[in-house]
Scaffold this active site. Structure first.
Site, PDB file in Angstrom:
ATOM      1  N   GLU A  48       0.864  -1.183   0.000  1.00  0.00           N
ATOM      2  CA  GLU A  48       0.000   0.000   0.000  1.00  0.00           C
ATOM      3  C   GLU A  48       0.889   1.217   0.000  1.00  0.00           C
ATOM      4  OE1 GLU A  48      -2.581   0.716   3.333  1.00  0.00           O
ATOM      5  OE2 GLU A  48      -3.184  -1.376   3.356  1.00  0.00           O
ATOM      6  N   ASP A  59      -5.752   9.038  10.617  1.00  0.00           N
ATOM      7  CA  ASP A  59      -4.412   8.636  11.020  1.00  0.00           C
ATOM      8  C   ASP A  59      -4.012   9.167  12.376  1.00  0.00           C
ATOM      9  OD1 ASP A  59      -3.439   7.003   8.856  1.00  0.00           O
ATOM     10  OD2 ASP A  59      -3.638   8.798   7.620  1.00  0.00           O
TER      11      ASP A  59
END
Lengths: 265, 414
Positions: A48, A59
């Site tokens: 990824e 995040d």
């Protein structure tokens, strides 16, 4: 090249896949390419590539710090595509994980075209739900790309059915209710979520958010088709600081530990 | 509390091409539950009555519509000020938070989180949380905690925890990011009391409907005072809650011109402003498709305004829609123009407005010169107590420097 190819291999070997994440441009564009290749060499089955974004609401501090460093270093969307091209050339299926606005800005159709030309396998879209994803779904289908949407512990069965029906490649199950970041214990929410997801689809189910070592990888691999690791890789590079060789060595060691973990289950 | 169906949003939370839900799947169920709870509450006479009771008995609304005769004489148009600055906690924000806090209680949740820019929404949320017995955490960009230290202290005195946000530009957008991160991890017992009419559905519509009393009251007050609707209604626009709260009542009055004023910072020809509709491009930020200040790659550009409450690189999706359809117009007002209007209102009418609201006034005075004899209804969305630090710096105030001090014992006439 769809991620399906990686799952054919891991299923044949009777094990889960190891999916490794790093943001493009961290510590810089060539540094990220070297790091991702080191992760491929040490046993990642799918890569990824993160597209650094100014407002990464999913995040935690580790990936935020890496994304910020990449942006301050001037990384561009075209650099992300360049990174994909270099990593995909190793033969390992490579997807981009991205918040939606940079793709919207680049142009959905244009990005799909360029991603396919770079050899990319598809997109993971943490803040694009299928309900809003008509343009992307059409572009992905036109360019033979994987559409990896997320399911969460809070998703209703109806939403899991709708979301998995829109996926291609695999389904990304977020194991915790929270942001990305290594955690000391694996989630109790992941197992039931994977079971509910399997009830809705035959696609492989990957579990992400929190895994940081081989032992945790083995636990997750016991019930998931893929173990997705991000923050722990970023942390290894952050901790190595400017010593690139030490960073690559740490990445290699972490990857081998995780790769051994997904084979242990 | 009905709203013309044409004004949106549709079932997906869209106003034309704007709005929607660009959010992590983990929050979608919570947003669905919130939508259902809000719609259920608004259809429940008991909830609406309780909300209205709190507004009247606790928040002090309806706020006055003040006929600013001295300003009007100077500028030639009739200027009416909707005195939201007189509400409890000093701004229109109390309307929204009382609605959301009541809804939180109805949903059985025990904790409120909020983001705040100027601190007005944070103070309002902390107030509602204290009053209704909810725990409260407020995220505030570190830059803003410094600009608005007084409001930090107010929130703390009200029992809220204020968390300074060190990520990104350390202002409102980053406080929103951090609040969303908190919410993803706490959604089972926590409600996100969003401070403006932006974000994912249902927030733009829900916040609008909790704030729309501003316009509903002003429309009736104006009819009663002048016998007619205003020719123009104006408000400042950051995220846009006070503006949409005013504008909603007039959307179906085609003869009423609707004007929003964005923060022009150092000027829209510079890089330092927050005029999102004026200068931004369509994109996605904080869960909605709207106008966004962004670079070529879709990275958010840091905004600038002397007013923390307008210092935001996005804008509510209904404003984006009203701009795109031409029903409303949006113009920039610079820092300097706003500060000048702040001083002017203080000295002309004896009212010290918030710097946010001073943007609306500055733009309205510009219009007044072009529209002699017309009625301009300005939303004075908040008061300026919180902005005295900025005013001291801008105007060089705070030192008593009379040419001839009094009370000097060495002087025979003292």
């Amino acid at each position: 090249m769809s991620t399906a190819r990686a799952f054919e291999k891991t299923r044949a070997e009777g094990r889960a896949a190891l999916v490794g994440y790093l943001p493009a441009g961290f510590p810089d564009v060539p540094g990220a390419i070297d790091a991702l290749k080191a992760m491929v060499d040490a046993g990642c089955d799918i890569i990824e590539v993160g597209l650094p974004y100014s407002d990464p609401v999913m995040d935690g501090p580790t990936i935020q710090a890496a994304a910020l460093q990449a942006l301050q270093g001037g990384v561009r969307t075209t650099d992300v595509l360049r990174t994909v091209e270099a990593v995909a050339a190793t033969g390992v299926p490579t997807v981009v994980m991205t918040y939606w606005n940079p793709i919207d800005r680049y142009g959905v159709e244009r990005f799909a075209t360029d991603l396919a030309n770079a050899g990319g396998a598809g997109l993971i879209t943490p803040d694009l739900i299928p309900d809003e994803g008509a343009d992307w779904i059409a572009a992905a289908d036109a360019h033979d790309l994987d559409k990896i949407f997320l399911v969460a512990p809070s998703s209703t069965d109806v939403r899991i059915a709708m979301t998995t029906a829109a996926c291609r490649g695999f389904v990304y199950a977020t194991a915790v209710m929270g942001v990305t970041g290594a955690r000391t214990t694996t989630s109790q929410l992941a197992g039931p979520l994977v079971a509910r997801t399997r009830a809705a689809t035959d696609l492989p189910v990957g579990v992400g958010l929190g895994v940081s070592n081989g032992e945790q990888a083995a636990e997750v691999a016991a019930y998931a088709d893929a173990v997705i690791v991000g923050s722990a890789f970023v942390r290894a590079l952050l901790d190595a600081g400017t010593d690139r060789a030490a960073g690559l060595k740490a990445l290699g060691e972490l990857t081998r530990d995780l790769a051994e973990g997904v084979r242990r289950a | 509390m009905s709203n013309s169906a044409d004004n949106g949003p549709d079932e997906l939370g869209r106003f034309g091409q704007f709005g929607g839900r660009y959010m992590p799947e983990a929050l979608i169920t919570a947003l669905d539950e919130l939508t259902e709870a809000w719609q259920g509450a608004m259809a429940d006479d008991a909830f609406v009555a309780e909300f209205n009771r709190l507004l009247v008995e606790y928040a002090g609304v309806p706020s006055l519509l003040y006929d600013a005769t001295k300003l009007s004489e100077q500028y030639g148009a009739r200027i009416l000020l909707k005195r939201e600055d007189l509400n409890h906690t000093g701004a229109h924000k109390i309307r929204n938070v009382l609605g959301q806090a009541l809804l939180t209680k109805r949903m059985g949740k025990t904790r409120l989180i909020a983001e705040t820019g100027a601190g007005q929404h944070g103070v309002a949320t902390a107030t509602a949380a204290a009053y209704l017995g909810l725990d409260c955490t407020v995220y505030m960009g570190e830059v803003d905690t410094e600009r608005q230290a007084l409001n930090v202290a107010r929130m703390q005195l009200l029992g809220a925890e204020v968390i300074p946000v060190l990520s990104g530009s350390r202002t409102l957008k980053d406080a929103i990011n951090e609040a969303i991160r908190d919410w993803v991890a706490s959604v089972d017992h926590t409600a996100y009391c969003f401070g403006t009419a932006a974000g994912p559905h249902p927030f733009p519509a829900m916040v609008r409907d909790f704030c729309r009393g501003i316009g509903d009251e002003a429309r009736a007050q104006c009819l009663s005072l002048t016998g007619a609707l205003p020719d123009v209604v104006t408000a400042c626009v950051g995220g846009g809650s006070n503006a949409i709260g005013l504008f909603t009542a007039f959307l179906d009055d085609p003869d009423v011109r609707i004007v929003g004023f964005e923060a022009g910072g150092d000027g829209v020809d510079t890089a330092r402003h927050a005029a999102t509709i004026w200068a931004g491009d369509v994109g996605v930020l904080h869960g909605a498709r709207t106008y966004v200040l962004q670079d070529e790659d879709g990275q958010t550009i840091e905004s600038h305004s002397i007013s923390a409450g307008l210092d935001y690189p996005g804008v509510g999706p209904q404003h984006a829609h009203l701009a795109a359809t031409g029903r409303a117009e949006y113009h920039p007002v610079t820092d300097a123009e706003a500060m000048e209007a702040m001083a002017l209102l203080a000295r002309t009418e004896g009212i010290i407005p918030a710097i946010e609201s001073a943007h609306a006034l500055a733009g309205s005075l510009r219009l007044a010169k072009e529209l002699p004899g017309k009625t301009i209804l300005v939303n004075l969305s908040g008061r300026g107590d919180k902005d005295m630090g900025t005013a001291i710096e801008w105007f060089g105030l705070g030192k008593a420097t009379a040419a001839e001090p009094v009370g000097n014992p060495d002087r025979s006439d003292a």
